[in-house]
Design an enzyme around this catalytic site. Structure first.
Site, PDB file in Angstrom:
ATOM      1  N   ARG A 293      39.282 -19.061 -51.026  1.00  0.00           N
ATOM      2  CA  ARG A 293      39.352 -17.968 -50.042  1.00  0.00           C
ATOM      3  C   ARG A 293      38.011 -17.265 -49.915  1.00  0.00           C
ATOM      4  O   ARG A 293      37.598 -16.905 -48.816  1.00  0.00           O
ATOM      5  CB  ARG A 293      40.451 -16.985 -50.441  1.00  0.00           C
ATOM      6  CG  ARG A 293      41.806 -17.563 -50.150  1.00  0.00           C
ATOM      7  CD  ARG A 293      42.967 -16.716 -50.589  1.00  0.00           C
ATOM      8  NE  ARG A 293      44.185 -17.363 -50.108  1.00  0.00           N
ATOM      9  CZ  ARG A 293      45.412 -16.918 -50.333  1.00  0.00           C
ATOM     10  NH1 ARG A 293      45.593 -15.822 -51.051  1.00  0.00           N
ATOM     11  NH2 ARG A 293      46.442 -17.569 -49.858  1.00  0.00           N
ATOM     12  N   TYR A 437      42.851 -21.385 -41.991  1.00  0.00           N
ATOM     13  CA  TYR A 437      43.076 -22.138 -43.244  1.00  0.00           C
ATOM     14  C   TYR A 437      42.865 -21.303 -44.508  1.00  0.00           C
ATOM     15  O   TYR A 437      42.340 -20.217 -44.454  1.00  0.00           O
ATOM     16  CB  TYR A 437      42.344 -23.474 -43.265  1.00  0.00           C
ATOM     17  CG  TYR A 437      40.831 -23.577 -43.167  1.00  0.00           C
ATOM     18  CD1 TYR A 437      39.960 -22.524 -43.363  1.00  0.00           C
ATOM     19  CD2 TYR A 437      40.274 -24.831 -42.890  1.00  0.00           C
ATOM     20  CE1 TYR A 437      38.575 -22.700 -43.286  1.00  0.00           C
ATOM     21  CE2 TYR A 437      38.893 -25.013 -42.803  1.00  0.00           C
ATOM     22  CZ  TYR A 437      38.054 -23.947 -43.009  1.00  0.00           C
ATOM     23  OH  TYR A 437      36.714 -24.133 -42.933  1.00  0.00           O
ATOM     24  N   GLU A 438      43.379 -21.852 -45.584  1.00  0.00           N
ATOM     25  CA  GLU A 438      43.341 -21.170 -46.887  1.00  0.00           C
ATOM     26  C   GLU A 438      44.148 -19.878 -46.862  1.00  0.00           C
ATOM     27  O   GLU A 438      43.787 -18.895 -47.482  1.00  0.00           O
ATOM     28  CB  GLU A 438      41.888 -20.874 -47.261  1.00  0.00           C
ATOM     29  CG  GLU A 438      41.596 -21.142 -48.705  1.00  0.00           C
ATOM     30  CD  GLU A 438      41.993 -22.544 -49.074  1.00  0.00           C
ATOM     31  OE1 GLU A 438      42.996 -22.648 -49.799  1.00  0.00           O
ATOM     32  OE2 GLU A 438      41.354 -23.517 -48.662  1.00  0.00           O
ATOM     33  N   GLY A 439      45.286 -19.922 -46.152  1.00  0.00           N
ATOM     34  CA  GLY A 439      46.103 -18.721 -46.007  1.00  0.00           C
ATOM     35  C   GLY A 439      45.637 -17.987 -44.767  1.00  0.00           C
ATOM     36  O   GLY A 439      44.512 -17.490 -44.724  1.00  0.00           O
TER      37      GLY A 439
END
Lengths: 595, 265
Positions: A293, A437-439
């Site tokens: 993140r 992406y990545e949450g």
């Protein structure tokens, strides 16, 4: 076509003047890793980025990845550039010397990450995922697995991925169905499908090591029943590497990062080993995800910086119209568009964002170094608290604003910016994935409001609030800083009020927190930027007129950018504050069927 | 095989230069200095020969204290040691005085082969290599586009670029001084390991008095050339197109160069 010049001077300012990365040499293992060495290394990597990796960016976007008979071919030149990085030791900057790494502190990797991503985000993905896999294995796997995998990942001979998402399990990983059946010898057989796997299959390395979320037989439902397994594309049998039942089914055709292979990965009785304890996979994966993140926050910063440079170059060269107050360059046919107020507004907005984001990234990164390496347990805890609090802000705020910045930079270039040949639209397309992406950024906002804000009865939050309050108290009488400190104080007071309001409202309805989360995260982001901009302005004012001519220009521009930030950008925090306080009713009472 | 490579630190080609207060050189304040680009080719060639023959590369640099950075860079690329000549008595000299000092330092160290770049990007005399050869009494070749060590290691076969797309092939008996041409190879990037190892490698300082050369033959005192003034080229915006066939254009151009620009006589 935009070129790229690594912002080495600003990186040095942020890490070695604003923050004290030099003090890391007092930490065990980093004795030799002073600023001289780290920045010399960055200068060399900057050359590789500017001369080798950036020139592959536009051609890589045009060519994209090819998928044929289960094999993925990366664009021309990628493999050679990857080998150059691996052979130079650049893939193992922060890996432990025990596993063949260079053992530099984390911030070296973060500076490198910004330069690599700004040069060519698609290319950088292959390498950063490997370093994420390295970290997860180093932190959570058994010594045997570490000994086997880490040297290969550090040297870049093998690459890594993280396999989380399944068609039915995206933001909600509790729905993961991938099966892992014990074979009785300590290993497991994995069966199932993962999607959206970046670098899942490619031609850079002989082997790819997948970190896979799966369920063991009889595992509890939801995220409490998820385990983390390590599953290589090729497993060793009788001293030889043989295929392990992991295949790529297809690759996605995407809006951006086209040279990064986004794969559907099928696991068909693939042999894997457990990383950490059964059913504790989410915890282990969070190491990977937090690092990732932060890296995605850097994607936002990096693409914004690359686009900013392109916009500045264009604005200097493009001659259109005359300055409103009379020709600034009368010898030319027209003035460069740089003279026009609205173009200056856009260029300064880009600059204030990238320099602010670089500072916030640095603060978060150095907190992580404290958390992982500081011998004092209190400093460790403080670092961990601050890093976990700031990570969702870095990820979401820097990608929302980063995307906005690439768009502004394109706008500066007018119709040329919109054409493919000019290279600016690629930054916008490539950056569009970063808030996803990545949450997603919505998930980041929920993480901030639901987990990080209340964590440890607000202790994490105080790790941010206290330094801001201390700074404001210390500088209250500083006349030269007044223009920065006053708006910071105002925005900070609102953030505190919003925090109190949110804590109170959340007790009544969790929808209040959910509906306010994104506005709260943005308010938080603006205040964090304001705090760092005020500190940067203070430092630059102290250094005003000192050093060589380049330094004098640098500090002068820093103060001027700070001024622009406080006068022309920070007011945006008010909108988020007002929207948040309006509450969730208008959002939640809208009938579902009326959408 | 011991290979000496001479390097110079020059103003960053991208730096914005201003003429200094004395009018005889640039104002160095705030200017970044880098390894002279054409020396990078000499360093690369030296490393390649050393890697093929199991030899070692020793870097020599003459210049103010900051030259240490350029030497560190060469060490990061793979040289094993460096010699720094930063004694004020050695500075400010022309190619003749500089070449003498370097030659003396190389003689003390001993070398089978000396490599230099084609020219420095700041002064551009392209003469230091020739002076070094003259001082040492060794054979010298320049504009070299290829260096191959003979099997008996007593000579090198060199390729020199000639006009008209021709190459000249010669054998040069060692020890020798070879001035390589830019583009002879593709200089490598320093590896991270190399950069970290360079921190611990030796940079030996040699004072003017240790060189065994008469002080009057070194530095400013030993120079025969004095830079009187430097100036930025004047840039103009006037462009004149000369139309016509090649012969007519050439004739018109010669007339203009003789009569208007007065650069031909």
């Amino acid at each position: 076509m935009p070129t790229y010049k690594a912002p080495l001077r600003d990186l040095r300012f942020v890490y070695y003047e604003l923050f004290d990365a030099e003090s890391l040499t007092a930490l065990p293992g980093f004795e030799d890793a002073g600023g001289d060495l780290v920045m010399t290394a960055m200068e060399e990597l900057a050359k590789i980025c500017e001369e080798v990796i950036q020139p592959l960016n536009a051609p890589g976007d045009e060519e994209g990845c090819k998928f044929e008979n289960g094999k993925v071919t990366s664009p021309k030149g990628f493999k050679e550039a990857y080998d150059l990085l691996a052979q130079g030791g650049w893939t193992s900057l922060i890996c432990h010397p025990d596993y063949g790494g260079q053992g530099l502190p984390h911030h070296a990797d973060i500076m490198a990450g910004e330069m690599l991503c700004a040069s060519n985000l698609s290319f950088a993905m292959y390498q950063t995922l490997t370093s994420g896999a390295y970290l997860a294995i180093e932190h959570h796997a058994s010594q045997e697995l570490k000994n086997y995998y880490l040297p290969k990942l550090a040297s870049g001979e093998w690459a890594g991925t993280m396999c989380l998402t399944e068609p039915q399990a995206g933001s909600d990983l509790g729905l993961v169905r991938m099966k892992a059946e014990p074979r009785g010898d300590g290993s497991f057989l994995l069966t199932g499908t993962k999607i959206f796997i970046s670098a899942g299959e490619h031609d850079m390395t002989e082997n790819i090591v997948h970190l896979v979320l799966a369920r063991l037989p009889g595992a509890p439902a939801g995220t409490r029943g998820i385990s983390l397994l390590i599953v290589p594309k090729m497993r060793e049998e009788g001293g030889k590497l043989v295929l392990n039942g992991v295949t790529c089914g297809s690759i996605e055709h995407k809006m951006g990062i086209k040279a990064s292979a986004t794969c559907v990965m099928n696991f068909d009785g693939a042999v894997g080993h457990l990383v950490g304890e059964p059913h504790k996979g989410m915890k282990a994966m969070f190491t990977f995800m937090n690092a990732a993140r932060l890296h995605v926050g850097i994607h936002g910063l990096a693409l914004a910086e690359a686009a900013r440079q392109g916009a500045v170059q264009f604005a200097r060269e493009r001659l259109q119209g005359r300055a409103l107050t009379g020709a600034k360059y009368p010898e030319l046919e027209a003035d460069p568009i740089l003279v026009h107020p609205d173009v200056r507004r856009m260029l300064l907005a880009c600059r204030a964002f990238t320099e602010g984001a670089r500072a916030l990234t640095a603060w978060t990164t150095l907190a992580i170094v404290d958390a992982e390496h500081h011998p004092d347990p209190d400093r460790q805890q403080a670092g961990d608290d601050l890093a976990s609090l700031l990570t969702p802000v870095v990820k979401a705020f820097q990608t929302d604003l980063g995307f906005e910045t690439t768009n502004i930079a394109l706008q500066v270039c007018g119709g040329y910016g919109f054409t493919r040949d000019y290279g600016m639209e690629q930054f916008v397309r490539d950056c569009r994935i970063t808030p996803i992406y990545e949450g997603t950024n919505g998930i980041q906002a929920l993480d901030l409001v639901g987990r990080k804000m209340p964590a440890n009865f607000g202790r994490s939050l105080r790790r941010f609030f206290h330094p801001v309050a201390e700074f404001l108290a210390a500088e209250a009488g500083n006349e030269r800083l007044k223009e920065f400190v006053e708006p910071l104080a105002k925005a900070f007071e609102r953030l505190q009020r919003a925090t109190g309001w949110l804590a109170e409202q959340s007790l009544k309805s969790r929808d209040e927190a959910g509906a306010a989360a994104t506005d709260y995260l943005h308010l938080f982001g603006w205040v964090a930027f304001a705090f760092l901009w005020a500190r940067m302005a203070k430092l630059a004012l102290e250094k005003e007129g000192k050093g060589g001519k380049e330094d004098v220009l640098f500090y002068d521009a820093k103060v001027r950018t700070a001024r622009f930030f406080f006068q022309r950008m920070l007011p945006r925090h008010s909108a988020h504050f007002a929207a948040l306080l309006a509450g969730c009713a208008s959002t939640m009472e809208f009938p579902d069927e009326a959408f | 095989m011991k290979i000496a490579v001479c390097v110079k630190q020059v103003p960053d080609p991208e730096a914005r230069l201003r003429v200094g207060a004395d009018g005889a050189w640039i104002d160095e304040e705030g200017v970044a200095f880098v390894l002279n680009e054409s020396d990078e080719y000499a360093v690369e060639e030296a490393l390649r020969i050393a890697e093929r023959t199991g030899g070692e590369v020793i870097a020599f640099g003459l210049g103010p204290e900051r030259t240490r950075e350029a030497l560190r860079k060469v060490l990061a690329l793979g040289a094993s040691r460096a010699v720094l000549l930063s004694d004020p008595a050695l500075l400010g000299g022309d190619a003749l005085a500089t070449g003498r000092a370097l030659a003396a330092a190389i003689r003390q160290e001993g070398a089978d082969l000396v490599l230099t770049g084609s020219a420095s990007s700041d002064l551009g005399y392209a003469a230091t290599g020739s002076v070094i050869a003259g001082e040492l009494g060794w054979p010298h070749a320049w504009l070299v586009m290829g260096v191959e060590l003979a099997e008996d290691r007593r000579s090198v076969r060199i390729t020199r670029e000639m006009e008209g797309g021709m190459n000249e092939l010669s054998a040069v008996v060692l020890p020798a001084v070879i001035q390589v041409q830019a583009g002879i190879n593709h200089p490598r990037y320093a590896s991270l390991k190399g950069i970290m190892a360079a921190k611990k490698k030796e940079i030996r300082e040699v004072a003017a008095a240790e060189l065994g050369v008469d002080a009057g033959r070194l530095g400013r005192a030993g120079s025969r050339l004095e830079t009187v003034s430097v100036a930025l080229p004047v840039s103009g915006r006037e462009v004149e197109w000369i139309a016509g066939d090649a012969a007519a254009v050439a004739a018109a151009l010669v007339t203009k160069l003789e009569q208007e620009a007065k650069v031909l006589r």
